[in-house]
Motif scaffolding. Sequence first.
Motif, PDB file in Angstrom:
ATOM      1  N   ILE A 117       0.946  -1.167  -0.188  1.00 34.65           N
ATOM      2  CA  ILE A 117       0.085  -0.100  -0.146  1.00 34.65           C
ATOM      3  C   ILE A 117       0.993   1.348   0.081  1.00 34.65           C
ATOM      4  N   MET A 118       0.687   2.138  -0.811  1.00 38.25           N
ATOM      5  CA  MET A 118       1.368   3.399  -0.881  1.00 38.25           C
ATOM      6  C   MET A 118       0.966   4.240  -0.112  1.00 38.25           C
ATOM      7  N   GLN A 119       1.316   4.724   1.036  1.00 41.28           N
ATOM      8  CA  GLN A 119       1.113   5.429   1.842  1.00 41.28           C
ATOM      9  C   GLN A 119       2.152   6.160   2.874  1.00 41.28           C
ATOM     10  N   GLY A 120       2.217   7.487   3.088  1.00 44.68           N
ATOM     11  CA  GLY A 120       3.292   8.102   3.840  1.00 44.68           C
ATOM     12  C   GLY A 120       3.217   8.248   5.162  1.00 44.68           C
ATOM     13  N   CYS A 121       2.704   9.604   5.638  1.00 46.52           N
ATOM     14  CA  CYS A 121       2.956  10.080   6.979  1.00 46.52           C
ATOM     15  C   CYS A 121       1.697   9.417   8.004  1.00 46.52           C
ATOM     16  N   ALA A 122       0.617   8.818   7.239  1.00 46.09           N
ATOM     17  CA  ALA A 122      -0.413   8.168   7.939  1.00 46.09           C
ATOM     18  C   ALA A 122      -0.236   6.625   7.886  1.00 46.09           C
ATOM     19  N   SER A 123       0.948   6.064   7.360  1.00 47.18           N
ATOM     20  CA  SER A 123       1.023   4.775   6.961  1.00 47.18           C
ATOM     21  C   SER A 123       0.833   3.654   8.367  1.00 47.18           C
ATOM     22  N   PHE A 124       1.329   4.086   9.182  1.00 52.02           N
ATOM     23  CA  PHE A 124       1.054   3.332  10.630  1.00 52.02           C
ATOM     24  C   PHE A 124      -0.565   3.222  10.818  1.00 52.02           C
ATOM     25  N   GLU A 125      -1.293   4.281  10.779  1.00 52.83           N
ATOM     26  CA  GLU A 125      -2.775   4.062  11.174  1.00 52.83           C
ATOM     27  C   GLU A 125      -3.451   3.414   9.810  1.00 52.83           C
ATOM     28  N   VAL A 126      -3.004   3.653   8.740  1.00 49.85           N
ATOM     29  CA  VAL A 126      -3.689   3.116   7.402  1.00 49.85           C
ATOM     30  C   VAL A 126      -3.230   1.523   7.643  1.00 49.85           C
ATOM     31  N   GLY A 127      -2.168   1.239   7.931  1.00 47.27           N
ATOM     32  CA  GLY A 127      -2.006  -0.389   8.278  1.00 47.27           C
ATOM     33  C   GLY A 127      -2.543  -0.800   9.134  1.00 47.27           C
ATOM     34  N   LEU A 128      -2.652  -0.313  10.372  1.00 45.66           N
ATOM     35  CA  LEU A 128      -3.376  -1.090  11.207  1.00 45.66           C
ATOM     36  C   LEU A 128      -4.783  -0.909  11.136  1.00 45.66           C
ATOM     37  N   ILE A 129      -5.375  -0.162  10.407  1.00 41.25           N
ATOM     38  CA  ILE A 129      -6.701  -0.262   9.885  1.00 41.25           C
ATOM     39  C   ILE A 129      -6.878  -1.275   9.097  1.00 41.25           C
ATOM     40  N   THR A 130      -6.088  -1.634   8.145  1.00 39.14           N
ATOM     41  CA  THR A 130      -6.018  -2.608   7.070  1.00 39.14           C
ATOM     42  C   THR A 130      -5.939  -4.042   7.721  1.00 39.14           C
ATOM     43  N   ALA A 131      -5.130  -4.035   8.732  1.00 38.68           N
ATOM     44  CA  ALA A 131      -4.703  -5.206   9.636  1.00 38.68           C
ATOM     45  C   ALA A 131      -5.835  -5.805  10.230  1.00 38.68           C
ATOM     46  N   PHE A 132      -6.524  -4.587  10.919  1.00 33.37           N
ATOM     47  CA  PHE A 132      -7.813  -5.049  11.886  1.00 33.37           C
ATOM     48  C   PHE A 132      -8.840  -5.565  10.919  1.00 33.37           C
TER      49      PHE A 132
END
Lengths: 355, 76
Positions: A117-132
């Motif tokens: 997933i290409m994301q930058g500054c919010a990538s940790f939150e976007v990653g967690l939301i996707t993982a959940f």
Amino acid sequence: MNLKFQNKRISGILTVLPSKEMAFEDNIHNYNFLPQQSLKLKKVMGYDKHRVFEDNVCTSDVCVYGLEYLFDKNLLKKDDIDALLLLTQSPDYLMPPTSSVIQGRLGLKQDMLCMDIMQGCASFEVGLITAFSLLEQDAIKKVVLLNADILSKKVSKRDRNSYPLIGDAASVTIIEKEPDGQAIYANIKMDGTNCNALMIPAGGLRMPSTAETAVLAEDENGNFRALDHLVMKGDAVFNFVQTEVPPMIESLMAFAGFDIELVDYFMFHQPNKFMLQKLADKMKVPREKMPCNIVENFGNASGVTVPTAITFNLGEQLIDNSYMMCLAGFGVGLTWSSILMRVGNLDFCKMIDYL
Amino acid sequence: MNRIKEILYNIRPEEDFAVSDNFIEDGMLDSFDIVMLVTELDEAYSISIEGTDIVPENFRNIETIYNLLKKNGAVI
């Protein structure tokens, strides 16, 4: 958009940092400004040291290094990984996905999902939301979230706007089902109309890199950069953050029905110290609850600043304790997202150097 | 007003702030100067200027800076 998840937990966080450290003063003479002016800026913005990988190191190298460390220490088993998510803006190739490269290099099982997933500054939150979200599936019991960026190669060394703050880093976060887990609240917003506030103009199909796109040109503020380099509209990004982030956090607390004063830590993305302190003041949050020491010690490695803030500031405290945390990321996209969750009683929480 | 001028000269000693009515358009303050100015004003007046107020319009001249300080609770 408000989101709610149940019965998930973060069970471990590892940050992998470059061993090569550079001081702000090392580059001060590259900038088109008086050194004493730049030094004043150092204090205000929190520029001091930053870590960058050597030129031959790529995202998959660092992720493989971190995962092999966890395998070697028996903190993670290869066959337990049901999904491998990589959030990065610096993939090894345009194709194939770097997550597939990592899967192949590590010899992980085929019965799994790999996703970039290409994301930058919010990538940790976007990653967690996707993982959940993935963990809602019966077949997916454990997700490995990789956040990695090696953007130092894409920033001009003569750009005082960006070079002093840029850092490289990667993190490995394990997310799994937790039958007795507390509710997790999240929100996310996007504004693609301002997508040029943070961008690398050349290098994609719209403007392929050529000899011309590598030529440095001076901007109106005296910074030199090429079209191959990251360009940040600093004023616009600052105003976006100050305007959008406080109401986002207020809205998250209202959605969760949670008193902001009961949050133990605000682990926010760290573009610079000044920006975070202004956010803390606006939100009436004590500054000590919002650590802002990542940029000055390691540099801003986009979304990796959040897991780095956790491992650097709390580290092994999170093995035996847990804290209510508000996580937030904001920037490239534009994207802004926050999560309220309890983090703690982890299997591991540490930082290692990439050697 | 003198204190504001003093802080401005401290940041940009080479500029003559007395001759300009628009420090931004006249190129006397850039965005990083504004960041340093805010930090020094916060400290001098024991306030925290709101992030949403940190826009070039509020740093055009001494008067706009004065109004900004008042808005953010400075006792001048």
